[in-house]
Design an enzyme around this catalytic site. Sequence first.
Site, short mmCIF file in Angstrom:
data_model
loop_
_atom_site.label_atom_id
_atom_site.label_comp_id
_atom_site.label_asym_id
_atom_site.label_seq_id
_atom_site.Cartn_x
_atom_site.Cartn_y
_atom_site.Cartn_z
N ASP A 250 0.86 -1.17 0.00
CA ASP A 250 0.00 0.00 0.00
C ASP A 250 0.91 1.24 0.00
OD1 ASP A 250 -3.25 0.45 1.55
OD2 ASP A 250 -2.15 1.71 0.14
C1 GLC Z 1 -4.32 4.17 -0.47
C2 GLC Z 1 -5.21 2.99 -0.08
C3 GLC Z 1 -5.24 1.90 -1.11
C4 GLC Z 1 -5.01 2.49 -2.48
C5 GLC Z 1 -3.60 3.03 -2.52
C6 GLC Z 1 -3.27 3.67 -3.87
O1 GLC Z 1 -3.69 4.68 0.66
O2 GLC Z 1 -5.00 2.40 1.19
O3 GLC Z 1 -6.51 1.24 -0.99
O4 GLC Z 1 -5.18 1.47 -3.46
O5 GLC Z 1 -3.34 3.94 -1.48
O6 GLC Z 1 -4.03 4.83 -4.02
#
Ligand code: GLC
Length: 715
Positions: free
Chosen positions: A257
């Site tokens: 993430d």
């Molecule tokens: C965010 C979220 C995740 C998302 C990623 C990219 O913080 O936790 O669900 O896909 O970053 O945007």
Amino acid sequence: MSRVETLIAQMTLAEKLGQLTMAAASHTVTGPVVADEPLAAIEAGTIGNVLNLIGADHVRELQRLAVQRSRLGIPVLFALDITHGYRTLFPVSLAAAGMFDPPAWEHMMRAIAQEAAAEGIAMTFAPMLDVARDPRWGRTVEGPGEDPWVAARMAQAMVRGLQSANLAEANALAAVAKHYCAYGAVTGGREYASVDLSERTVLEVHEPPFAAAVAAGAAAIMPAFTDLAGIPMTANARLLERGLRARLGFTGVLVSDYNAIGELMAHGIAGDLAEAAALALDAGVDIDMMSNAYRRGLPVALERGRVRTAQIDAAVRRVLTLKERLGLFDDPFRRGTTPEADSAIAARRVLARSCATRALIMLTNEHATLPLCERVRRLAVIGPLADVSAEMRGPWWAAAAPEGHVTVLEGLRAAFPEAQILHAEGVAIEGGDSSAIGAAIRGCAGAEAIVLCIGEAATMSGEAASRAQLDLPGRQRELAEAVLEHARAHAVPVVAVLFSGRPLAVPWLTERADAVLAAWFLGSEAGNAIADVLSGKASPSGRTPVTWPRALGQIPIFYAQRPSGRPSDASNRYSSGYRDETSAPLFPFGHGLTYGRFRYASVRAAPLEVSERDTIEVRVELTNEGTRAAEETVFLFAHDKLASVARPQLELKAVAKVALAAGASATVSLGLPARDLRFLGADLIPRFEPGEIELLVGPCAERARLIGCVVSLRA
Ligand code: GLC
């Protein structure tokens, strides 16, 4: 030697680490954006993946840089959070879950993938599969609700819809199932907080959707930000390497993430970026999203002898293999070159309206208030969510502009062209100004019905949007009370349309309004879908995929509870419950009314003596005793009353959707593979345990409304 192996043999360490890095462009913001624009690094071949870039022209420009200017010409993988739409928005996932319709979920995601791929996107961070039983958590809106059976079927349907039959197709997207695992159980419903659950609950409730995603061929999985019992998922080798990969057979890519690898230092398990990178690599994480830990930390970890080149090569191999499966090497411009036909765009809006109509839930409908009389002459549409296009999007709106999403006011004006429709906001969604409530009430004068549009703003749920309260924000309750008081005094029906990313504990509203619709966030066709139901053009069929609490203090509240040694009994003080509140929810899981009236009778099962290889067929007679055609959602639950471990009082095992004309009857058949009645024994090993199982059929997870029969499992 294969193309991938040939490339790995040629790549420098910087080029390898570039393929293990995903950098954010700034076309949309989903986390802290750092200064590094990926442009220069792409030309140098030291960034291989980009998220948050929007627009076919931008994608082509960066892709050309990578393919024509970098040393090895490895194509860039473009990714975005496309959870319920790219430019055309469908119902948010929690609303879509309420369709309880796997073919509809697959169809929806197929249409969404086509729109995004047409602009060059090749990967989406979806489906989000976090089972959530605490509506204080803002991301409840993004997921499948409270039930693992629903979540697993959504996983399978959405992965298939996004990835199509062949990932190399120009309109296929690589699905990233997220967030593994149990993110929905954060302490206190507080965003990013620690998660501490029994291994049983992890394996029985939170992991099954990811097992289904793996079985459906999900190209990638994203570990959660959170720690699970003290081990941050991004560094959780036991669940990632030995769980997902070894036990569940996942062979795809693990993408962290946003900045999650770097955040292992904040978790307190890594002393510096190099150690954070090493922990994530050891756990099997292939792509570092936006922490630069791999690009900056792994060279140091290599020098320390903390990681091996073979580990890096294994990650690079999985990333390049995914790019090859996507067809990026064969044609880096396959996605984003051919604009969609107008007919495809129009068809997508029609599908979005159908999904929105079927996701909408009619929670109450006293005195058959709905549908409104088609000859209604004067309507009052009141509230801060009656006419704001941008709010219909819900969170995670991807490339969708704020305008262009049908509001309730617009939908009602189109549905009732002859009626005089007055609109007053009354109050803002948030804030303390109630000075315009009086004018709004005066505007209701002479109205034959009042449609009250209230609830949360789109950004009050989603990521970083936990709430400690479950009521209406700002001064909306004051507005609602004034409308209800006016309506009572003038004998005018009030239809409340509730917009929210979570179930709100508003018994004071649901018990006083004449009808209440849960609209969640229905996307680009929200207003038309709501008008379709209010006008009777469509019968509501949505059901709630989460249990609605009556009070904040009941949380966590969900239907699949174990009985306890003193099961809840209102007549017995010494039974499970509260002194100051009922244990019963405001609305049970699966609740939702239609314009029909369905009677269930004669449930039976065959065979009655069941071995593990059997498929049980459960049949029930269903009759629509109402005066209007409607679609019923028939639930099949199981209850194992006596087992080697305490079992939930109800577990969802099958669903059927049945459309019946007024007065019509049908025999509804639900198939249940006996293997689905296995459970984890005391040793957490799946077991098919001889004994009696109750099979119960009905409209929701309220035992008093279910009818059942008993089968016997035999070894
Ligand atoms: C965010 C979220 C995740 C998302 C990623 C990219 O913080 O936790 O669900 O896909 O970053 O945007």
